[in-house]
Design a protein around this motif. Structure first.
Motif, PDB file in Angstrom:
ATOM      1  N   LYS A   1      53.184  29.763  28.073  1.00 54.72           N
ATOM      2  CA  LYS A   1      53.394  28.359  27.739  1.00 54.72           C
ATOM      3  C   LYS A   1      54.097  27.646  28.895  1.00 54.72           C
ATOM      4  N   LEU A   2      55.064  28.330  29.449  1.00 52.03           N
ATOM      5  CA  LEU A   2      55.823  27.752  30.552  1.00 52.03           C
ATOM      6  C   LEU A   2      54.946  27.598  31.791  1.00 52.03           C
ATOM      7  N   ARG A   3      54.039  28.536  32.002  1.00 46.90           N
ATOM      8  CA  ARG A   3      53.092  28.442  33.114  1.00 46.90           C
ATOM      9  C   ARG A   3      52.336  27.124  33.049  1.00 46.90           C
ATOM     10  N   GLU A   4      51.952  26.735  31.831  1.00 41.52           N
ATOM     11  CA  GLU A   4      51.213  25.484  31.637  1.00 41.52           C
ATOM     12  C   GLU A   4      52.124  24.277  31.817  1.00 41.52           C
ATOM     13  N   GLU A   5      53.318  24.367  31.232  1.00 38.78           N
ATOM     14  CA  GLU A   5      54.157  23.171  31.103  1.00 38.78           C
ATOM     15  C   GLU A   5      55.039  22.880  32.304  1.00 38.78           C
ATOM     16  N   PHE A   6      55.339  23.890  33.078  1.00 38.91           N
ATOM     17  CA  PHE A   6      56.323  23.728  34.149  1.00 38.91           C
ATOM     18  C   PHE A   6      55.837  22.733  35.207  1.00 38.91           C
TER      19      PHE A   6
ATOM     20  N   VAL B   1      60.723  36.877  57.643  1.00 41.22           N
ATOM     21  CA  VAL B   1      60.438  35.902  56.584  1.00 41.22           C
ATOM     22  C   VAL B   1      59.259  36.355  55.721  1.00 41.22           C
ATOM     23  N   ARG B   2      59.452  36.308  54.417  1.00 40.16           N
ATOM     24  CA  ARG B   2      58.364  36.601  53.494  1.00 40.16           C
ATOM     25  C   ARG B   2      58.178  35.459  52.511  1.00 40.16           C
ATOM     26  N   THR B   3      56.923  35.192  52.182  1.00 38.34           N
ATOM     27  CA  THR B   3      56.615  34.246  51.113  1.00 38.34           C
ATOM     28  C   THR B   3      56.237  35.033  49.872  1.00 38.34           C
ATOM     29  N   PHE B   4      56.826  34.634  48.743  1.00 37.91           N
ATOM     30  CA  PHE B   4      56.520  35.279  47.468  1.00 37.91           C
ATOM     31  C   PHE B   4      55.727  34.312  46.597  1.00 37.91           C
ATOM     32  N   HIS B   5      54.578  34.757  46.108  1.00 38.27           N
ATOM     33  CA  HIS B   5      53.849  33.990  45.099  1.00 38.27           C
ATOM     34  C   HIS B   5      54.301  34.531  43.749  1.00 38.27           C
ATOM     35  N   PHE B   6      54.617  33.639  42.829  1.00 33.79           N
ATOM     36  CA  PHE B   6      55.093  34.136  41.532  1.00 33.79           C
ATOM     37  C   PHE B   6      54.608  33.249  40.399  1.00 33.79           C
ATOM     38  N   ASN B   7      54.735  33.795  39.195  1.00 38.01           N
ATOM     39  CA  ASN B   7      54.321  33.085  38.001  1.00 38.01           C
ATOM     40  C   ASN B   7      55.281  33.378  36.860  1.00 38.01           C
ATOM     41  N   PHE B   8      55.387  32.440  35.932  1.00 40.98           N
ATOM     42  CA  PHE B   8      56.221  32.690  34.754  1.00 40.98           C
ATOM     43  C   PHE B   8      55.559  33.751  33.882  1.00 40.98           C
ATOM     44  N   LYS B   9      56.385  34.588  33.279  1.00 37.88           N
ATOM     45  CA  LYS B   9      55.865  35.592  32.357  1.00 37.88           C
ATOM     46  C   LYS B   9      55.379  34.896  31.080  1.00 37.88           C
ATOM     47  N   ASP B  10      56.092  33.861  30.696  1.00 34.47           N
ATOM     48  CA  ASP B  10      55.760  33.104  29.491  1.00 34.47           C
ATOM     49  C   ASP B  10      54.584  32.160  29.778  1.00 34.47           C
TER      50      ASP B  10
END
Lengths: 342, 291
Positions: free
Chosen positions: B48-53, B37-46
């Motif tokens: 604006k979406l990082r803020e709004e999601f 099992v692995r946990t992935f931390h991720f973020n939107f490339k965009d």
């Protein structure tokens, strides 16, 4: 009162040519011996002689067996996603049968619900359906049991009825009305024509002799849902080939897959089928591994689950699943043999 | 709880108005929870979406490894964390194996959030009993952190978490924090211990009955392998929990995530559209037992 028009059968070619200027006209066509709705070649109207219904349902013209959803490619900046080019030409389907037009109305419910399906709806919303009443239904047809008449439809834009050497043309929707207003070369129908059309419709209706009783069907299916022995018996001869689902005008299940060649790829969706064990397979388990569960799923999805969600039976009685089944599995016999004590 | 088919309250984040187009996200960190099992931390490339999601605990996304395909996983981080998102993956099939081969900086596709999420309105002011097994802690973990970050809105918190062996425990860094938190009763158990294991040994449903949390003003939230869930519901019933007081989140092969591709149905219910969170009362009323 909306005036009705008519056209000589020998002038159908001219009419389709005229419509071809505005639309991609699709008409019944024989491709490698399989009847389908395909782009009209600009001259051949011989389908008027042989056409009863297509083998491939017209859902394929809105929801193709395989469809690119988008392509993707990778460069130094990362992945880029691009939508496929769409054919700007609107489709006009000439000769769709009332059962298949109703099927599209049923599919609309799924593809419009909650999240709109852009691929289906773009094609569907721009299309014009010109219906053609059946004069020669198959023995396997049972549309009249599902509230459909083989020669009448409210799910098309224009409806044509065979009145001998001519077709009577009725405007069903505003879209159909607009098209007629822009179409030259049509004659006004007379009262005699209308009377003849009425008679023709009744004759067609009465030619559909296969019947099912849909009254209380949801309750009946619910009552025998857990009758494993019954479903085992019903499923015994099914070979899980999936043809009944692929050729069903209301089946819409699909799969999504990627193809990749040298950093260039695309995502596709393709028809899938509840007849296949892989359809529901998860890495650790499979809720419908047994065949009887899959057969039960198909029957109950159409006659129980879909009505529960959308208040309409997801079957139009087109009879394809009976005509084209390699082992003569027959949904009408299944529905008539439910082990429910009334 | 809201009607299970009412999804009007959900926000939609559609790329180009097309529900099937994924957003590009970037893997920022990978944590090896256990060998599988692995946990992935991720973020939107965009940005604006990082803020709004936004999303709700219990909701899921469809994650693409471009060229391999798409699969559903719940968002395992809490919506109270704003600087990144997380999902946890057990290596079991084609796409999960592909995910396990990826490194930090790799771009994935993400669609979502989909599904209903846990009903926070219903949980507020209640004693919460979390019962999880193996990677089943992933969706509950999102809710647990959400609850801890809004601690005054909830009453007592019991967490009963188990795995097959000490090496199979996931999110050990969370278990330590919850163990130290005086407002949380953290119980960790394993089916079989090893030479260094000094904690509890026993199957989750059995340990649950030993811990015996009160059913009064309580809700149990259960997630784990199907066999654990099947034994946990009766154990909870013996402790006095009613079916309405038991929630779980179901897993199915969900390709589209939006109630169209057809395969995740249980009778007339679509797990992706109407769930994945259901009460045991709802599940008992399902027409079909294919869950």
């Amino acid at each position: 009162m909306s005036s009705k028009k008519k056209i000589n059968k020998k002038d159908i070619g001219k009419l389709l040519s005229r419509w071809s200027q505005q639309f991609t006209v699709l008409a019944p066509s024989m491709e490698s011996g399989v009847a389908t709705m395909a782009e009209w070649d600009g001259k051949d109207t011989s389908f008027l002689d042989w056409y009863r219904n297509t083998v491939i349902p017209p859902k394929a013209n809105f929801f193709p067996p395989m469809e690119e959803m988008f392509s993707f490619q990778k460069d130094r900046e990362g992945y880029h996603i691009e939508l496929p080019l769409v054919n700007e030409h609107k489709q006009l389907i000439f000769g769709i049968r009332p059962c298949d037009a109703k099927a599209l109305a049923i599919l609309d419910m799924t593809f419009e619900e909650a999240y709109e399906d852009p691929y289906y709806l773009a094609k569907r919303n721009s299309a014009v359906l010109v219906g053609l009443g059946c004069t020669n239904p198959y023995d396997s047809c049972f549309c009249t049991s599902l509230g459909i008449s083989p020669a009448e439809s409210t799910d098309v834009d224009l409806m044509l009825t065979d009145i001998g050497d001519q077709f009577l043309i009725e405007e069903v929707t505003d879209k159909g009305k607009e098209l007629i207003a822009k179409t030259s070369g049509l004659k006004e129908a007379t009262e005699t024509d209308e009377a003849r059309a009425k008679e023709a419709k009744e004759t067609s209706h009465n030619k559909v002799t296969r019947k099912i009783n849909t009254e209380g069907i949801e309750d009946k299916l619910l009552a025998c849902f857990d009758d494993e022995d019954y479903w085992e018996k019903i499923a015994a001869k099914c070979i899980s080939c999936g043809i009944c689902t692929f050729l069903c005008p209301t089946c819409y299940c699909f799969d999504i897959n990627d193809e990749l060649v040298k950093q260039q790829g695309a995502r596709f969706r393709s028809w899938d089928s509840c007849a296949f064990p892989l359809y529901t397979k998860m890495p650790m388990e499979n809720p419908r591994l047994e065949k009887w569960r899959r057969v039960r799923q198909r029957v109950c999805h159409k006659f129980e689950f879909y009505p529960m969600t959308f208040n309409v039976i997801a079957c139009t009685g087109c009879g394809r699943c009976i005509r084209l089944c390699p082992v003569n599995w027959d949904i009408t016999r299944v529905l008539e043999s439910l082990p429910v004590k009334v | 709880m809201k009607g299970i088919t009412d999804i009007s309250h959900r926000r939609r984040f559609l790329a180009g108005g097309n529900v099937y187009l994924p957003h590009i996200v970037v893997i920022e960190r990978i944590i090896e929870e256990n060998p599988g099992v692995r946990t992935f931390h991720f973020n939107f490339k965009d940005e604006k979406l990082r803020e709004e999601f936004t999303f709700e605990s219990g909701q899921f996304g469809e994650y693409s490894v471009f060229g391999i395909g798409e699969a559903p996983f719940c968002i395992s981080s809490s919506p109270t964390i704003r600087d990144h998102l997380e999902f946890a993956v057990q290596k079991v099939g084609r796409i999960t194996n592909a995910l396990h081969r990826l490194g930090v900086g790799t771009e994935l596709g993400f669609r979502g959030p989909y599904g209903n999420g846990f009903p926070l309105d219903f949980l507020q002011g209640k004693n919460l009993v979390f019962v999880a097994g193996g990677i089943g802690l992933a969706p509950l973990r999102s809710l647990i952190w959400n609850v801890i970050d809004n601690r005054d809105k909830y009453k007592s918190i019991d967490i009963i978490y188990g795995a097959r062996s000490p090496a199979d425990l996931c999110f050990k860094y969370d278990l330590e924090v919850w163990d130290k938190d005086k407002t949380v009763n953290m119980v960790t158990t394993v089916d079989r211990g090893d030479e260094t294991w000094t904690g509890r040994v026993g199957l989750v449903p059995k340990v649950l009955e030993e811990v015996a949390p009160s059913a009064s003003n309580a809700v149990a939230i259960v997630c784990g392998p199907p066999i654990m869930i099947r034994f946990t519901f009766p154990a909870l019933e013996r402790l006095g929990f009613t079916p309405e007081q038991m929630l779980t989140t179901l897993e199915k092969r969900m390709k589209c995530g939006i109630g169209k591709c057809g395969r995740c149905n249980i009778g007339n219910v679509y797990v992706c559209r109407d769930g994945p969170v259901f009460s045991y009362a709802q599940i008992k009323n399902f027409i079909s037992s294919e869950y």
